[in-house]
Write a protein that holds these residues in place. Structure first.
Motif, mmCIF file in Angstrom:
data_model
loop_
_atom_site.group_PDB
_atom_site.id
_atom_site.type_symbol
_atom_site.label_atom_id
_atom_site.label_comp_id
_atom_site.label_asym_id
_atom_site.label_seq_id
_atom_site.Cartn_x
_atom_site.Cartn_y
_atom_site.Cartn_z
ATOM 1 N N PRO A 116 -5.177 -4.708 0.744
ATOM 2 C CA PRO A 116 -6.485 -5.104 0.040
ATOM 3 C C PRO A 116 -7.544 -3.936 -0.171
ATOM 4 C CG PRO A 116 -5.702 -6.861 1.572
ATOM 5 C CD PRO A 116 -4.700 -5.632 1.819
ATOM 6 N N GLY A 117 -8.032 -4.008 -1.379
ATOM 7 C CA GLY A 117 -9.082 -3.065 -1.477
ATOM 8 C C GLY A 117 -8.526 -1.542 -1.784
ATOM 9 N N GLN A 118 -7.216 -1.451 -2.078
ATOM 10 C CA GLN A 118 -6.756 0.004 -2.175
ATOM 11 C C GLN A 118 -6.556 0.185 -3.540
ATOM 12 O OE1 GLN A 118 -3.378 0.718 0.635
ATOM 13 N NE2 GLN A 118 -5.052 0.721 2.174
ATOM 14 N N LYS A 119 -6.994 -0.545 -4.534
ATOM 15 C CA LYS A 119 -6.382 -0.547 -5.796
ATOM 16 C C LYS A 119 -7.041 0.623 -6.328
ATOM 17 C CE LYS A 119 -6.164 -2.905 -10.428
ATOM 18 N NZ LYS A 119 -6.357 -3.850 -11.101
ATOM 19 N N THR A 120 -6.215 1.511 -7.222
ATOM 20 C CA THR A 120 -6.450 2.805 -7.821
ATOM 21 C C THR A 120 -6.997 2.447 -9.305
ATOM 22 O OG1 THR A 120 -5.210 3.980 -6.646
ATOM 23 C CG2 THR A 120 -5.773 4.907 -8.754
ATOM 24 N N ILE A 121 -8.106 2.678 -9.668
ATOM 25 C CA ILE A 121 -8.370 2.883 -11.205
ATOM 26 C C ILE A 121 -8.083 3.942 -11.866
ATOM 27 C CG2 ILE A 121 -10.391 2.714 -12.872
ATOM 28 C CD1 ILE A 121 -10.363 0.386 -10.701
ATOM 29 N N VAL A 122 -7.183 3.319 -12.948
ATOM 30 C CA VAL A 122 -6.228 4.533 -13.688
ATOM 31 C C VAL A 122 -7.062 4.747 -15.043
ATOM 32 C CG1 VAL A 122 -4.016 4.936 -14.919
ATOM 33 C CG2 VAL A 122 -3.927 3.486 -12.574
ATOM 34 N N SER A 179 2.935 -1.417 -9.132
ATOM 35 C CA SER A 179 3.366 -0.351 -8.188
ATOM 36 C C SER A 179 2.272 -0.037 -7.171
ATOM 37 C CB SER A 179 3.526 0.889 -9.154
ATOM 38 O OG SER A 179 2.316 1.581 -9.431
ATOM 39 N N ALA A 180 2.937 0.428 -6.005
ATOM 40 C CA ALA A 180 2.044 0.926 -4.894
ATOM 41 C C ALA A 180 1.003 2.044 -5.264
ATOM 42 C CB ALA A 180 2.912 1.304 -3.811
ATOM 43 N N GLU A 181 1.423 2.968 -6.245
ATOM 44 C CA GLU A 181 0.625 3.901 -6.663
ATOM 45 C C GLU A 181 -0.594 3.608 -7.447
ATOM 46 O OE1 GLU A 181 0.667 6.470 -10.715
ATOM 47 O OE2 GLU A 181 2.734 6.345 -9.665
ATOM 48 N N VAL A 182 -0.546 2.292 -7.777
ATOM 49 C CA VAL A 182 -2.010 1.498 -8.578
ATOM 50 C C VAL A 182 -2.377 0.727 -7.623
ATOM 51 C CG1 VAL A 182 -2.679 0.286 -10.497
ATOM 52 C CG2 VAL A 182 -0.847 2.035 -10.960
ATOM 53 N N GLN A 183 -1.546 -0.334 -7.050
ATOM 54 C CA GLN A 183 -2.015 -1.283 -6.234
ATOM 55 C C GLN A 183 -2.689 -0.856 -4.716
ATOM 56 O OE1 GLN A 183 -3.109 -4.332 -7.500
ATOM 57 N NE2 GLN A 183 -2.209 -3.634 -9.409
ATOM 58 N N GLY A 184 -1.888 0.226 -4.433
ATOM 59 C CA GLY A 184 -2.032 0.567 -2.934
ATOM 60 C C GLY A 184 -1.175 -0.087 -1.989
ATOM 61 N N HIS A 185 -1.372 0.013 -0.651
ATOM 62 C CA HIS A 185 -0.555 -0.873 0.418
ATOM 63 C C HIS A 185 -1.193 -1.821 0.787
ATOM 64 C CE1 HIS A 185 2.918 2.044 -0.456
ATOM 65 N NE2 HIS A 185 1.849 3.050 -0.338
#
Length: 122
Positions: free
Chosen positions: A47-53, A39-45
């Motif tokens: 490169p380098g935007q991934k969220t650590i859950v 999901s965009a919520e986790v991966q971002g939109h």
């Protein structure tokens, strides 16, 4: 790319078992699937935007919803349901599980976060 031939939800064990037409089989923990959600919520939109859950050690899977003949939507018991897991992505998660999990744990440690869910106030 391999196609999934069998999905088996093991609710009590909090894992998804996936078999592919190339003969590979993977047993993927719900926590791993949740923190690697496409999901965009986790991966971002980008490169380098991934969220650590963090805090998803106890997360489970409520249900699987087919998406055409190419993917599955996983509905987690923390109500996250916006990721569509293509067969290619599930296969990649299976192949890269050890490496991705090590990176996840290192990222948690670096940020001072935990896999443990937050304590509930009573």
């Amino acid at each position: 790319m391999p196609t999934a031939t069998e999905l088996r939800l093991k609710r009590a064990e909090k894992r998804l078992e996936v078999a592919f037409d190339d003969g590979s089989r993977f047993s993927l923990p719900a926590e791993y699937l949740r923190v690697e959600s496409p999901s965009a919520e986790v991966q971002g939109h980008g490169p380098g935007q991934k969220t650590i859950v963090a805090g998803r050690k106890e997360v489970g899977i409520l249900r699987l919803e087919p998406v055409g003949h190419y993917a599955v939507r996983i509905v987690f018991d923390d109500l996250h349901d916006s990721g569509i897991y293509s067969w290619a992505y599930l296969h990649q998660l299976g192949r890269e599980q050890a490496e991705r999990w090590a990176e996840y744990e290192a990222a948690l440690a670096e940020k001072g976060l935990s896999r443990e869910p937050p304590k509930r106030r009573g």
